[in-house]
Design a protein around this motif. Structure first.
Motif, short mmCIF file in Angstrom:
data_model
loop_
_atom_site.label_atom_id
_atom_site.label_comp_id
_atom_site.label_asym_id
_atom_site.label_seq_id
_atom_site.Cartn_x
_atom_site.Cartn_y
_atom_site.Cartn_z
N THR A 140 24.79 114.11 7.54
CA THR A 140 25.86 114.35 6.57
C THR A 140 27.02 115.03 7.27
O THR A 140 26.98 116.25 7.50
CB THR A 140 25.38 115.21 5.38
OG1 THR A 140 24.21 114.60 4.81
CG2 THR A 140 26.45 115.31 4.31
N GLN A 141 28.03 114.26 7.64
CA GLN A 141 29.17 114.79 8.38
C GLN A 141 29.72 116.06 7.74
O GLN A 141 30.03 116.08 6.55
CB GLN A 141 30.27 113.73 8.42
CG GLN A 141 31.47 114.09 9.27
CD GLN A 141 31.22 113.89 10.75
OE1 GLN A 141 30.96 114.86 11.46
NE2 GLN A 141 31.27 112.66 11.21
N GLY A 142 29.79 117.14 8.53
CA GLY A 142 30.32 118.40 8.03
C GLY A 142 29.29 119.34 7.46
O GLY A 142 29.54 120.54 7.31
N SER A 193 32.14 123.50 5.27
CA SER A 193 32.28 122.27 6.05
C SER A 193 32.61 122.58 7.51
O SER A 193 33.43 123.44 7.81
CB SER A 193 33.37 121.39 5.45
OG SER A 193 33.63 120.27 6.28
N SER A 198 34.40 115.11 6.65
CA SER A 198 33.60 115.16 5.43
C SER A 198 34.53 115.07 4.23
O SER A 198 35.72 114.81 4.36
CB SER A 198 32.78 116.45 5.39
OG SER A 198 33.61 117.56 5.05
N ARG A 199 34.00 115.30 3.04
CA ARG A 199 34.85 115.33 1.84
C ARG A 199 35.80 116.51 1.87
O ARG A 199 36.78 116.56 1.12
CB ARG A 199 33.98 115.43 0.58
CG ARG A 199 33.42 114.11 0.09
CD ARG A 199 32.80 114.28 -1.29
NE ARG A 199 32.25 113.04 -1.81
CZ ARG A 199 32.96 112.13 -2.47
NH1 ARG A 199 34.25 112.34 -2.69
NH2 ARG A 199 32.38 111.02 -2.90
N GLY A 217 28.72 115.32 -0.07
CA GLY A 217 29.39 115.93 1.08
C GLY A 217 30.25 114.98 1.88
O GLY A 217 31.00 115.42 2.76
N PHE A 218 30.14 113.66 1.61
CA PHE A 218 30.84 112.68 2.43
C PHE A 218 31.32 111.54 1.54
O PHE A 218 30.67 111.20 0.54
CB PHE A 218 29.90 112.15 3.52
CG PHE A 218 30.55 111.28 4.55
CD1 PHE A 218 31.41 111.83 5.50
CD2 PHE A 218 30.31 109.92 4.59
CE1 PHE A 218 32.01 111.03 6.46
CE2 PHE A 218 30.90 109.11 5.55
CZ PHE A 218 31.77 109.67 6.48
#
Length: 259
Positions: A140-142, A193, A198-199, A217-218
């Motif tokens: 999950t990026q971030g 984050s 990410s978001r 989260g993305f």
């Protein structure tokens, strides 16, 4: 070591008791920096198939040392966006294919998910580093730090059936991984984050579900509308597995937790 206030040591006892009382009062006055460890809410570890089963002849591949966190405070649920019509006996082959894609075309050092679950409810170890440890994933990026990523094998877009054994396995895994940090699976946690991809921009702290979908989260449709719709059920099951029976006592937040 526990210091007791013993008769016959009047002066020392008074000093020790006063000191303990002062420290206790100070501790009560300070705000909590994060969730407290709650032994009563530990869940049993579910059976997990080791990664050597799906790695097969690649088990001897050189693997960099794992990156580790101090604890797991959130679990992100994913789907693998792969075909659903597989025999459960073929799950290791499916996971091996995912591993090959992530370490090949994407150039990752390992599969990104910490765990994967097939439609029969079998849980597989994903990323290397130890089933019982807080291994930093790439799912999950971030928000990879202090989180665990569990991927449901298949594609769970709107209208797709999500097998009950799969839901139960994800709940059992989340209950077990969140227990040591005292995290209620129905609660929210504040995460910061670490990546603007990410978001949320890097450095932004947000409240996210302790048991979240990848899309929390993305910017993605993962874990699919059908699986996303079942997350409330998974959270309730996970809370019950931790021994949390009062659905009205869910904390709004469990503190600020940064990478």
């Amino acid at each position: 070591m526990i210091l007791a206030c013993l008769p016959g040591l009047a002066v020392l006892a008074l000093v020790l008791c006063a000191d303990r009382a002062e420290r206790a009062a100070t501790a009560r006055a300070l705000p909590s920096a994060g969730p407290r460890h709650t032994v009563a809410h530990l869940a049993p570890r579910p059976p997990v198939v080791p990664r050597s089963v799906w790695l097969a002849d690649l088990a001897g591949r050189t693997q960099p040392p794992p990156r580790l966190d101090d604890r797991v405070v959130a679990v992100f649920v994913h789907h693998t966006d792969s075909p659903n019509a597989y025999d459960c006996a073929d799950a290791p082959r499916v996971i091996r294919h995912l591993y090959a894609g992530q370490t090949g075309a994407r150039g990752w050092d390992d599969i990104g998910y910490n765990f994967l679950v097939d439609r029969c409810g079998t849980i597989y170890e994903g990323r290397a580093g130890g089933i019982d440890r807080a291994v930093t994933g790439a799912h999950t990026q971030g928000f990879n730090h202090r989180t665990a990523g569990v991927a449901a094998l298949g594609t769970f877009t709107a209208g797709t059936h999500v097998p009950q054994p799969m839901l139960d396995a994800i709940a059992a895994l989340a209950a077990w991984k969140l227990g040591p940090a005292g995290i209620d699976p129905r609660a929210t946690v504040r995460l910061t984050s670490s990546s603007s991809r990410s978001r949320y921009d890097a450095g932004v702290t947000v409240s996210l579900p302790a048991l979240a979908g990848h899309d929390d989260g993305f910017e993605t449709t993962c874990p699919g509308a059908a699986l996303t719709a079942r997350l409330p059920q998974i959270r309730r099951t996970a809370a019950r597995l931790q021994g949390r029976t009062d659905a009205t006592s869910v904390p709004a937040s469990t503190g600020t937790l940064t990478p």
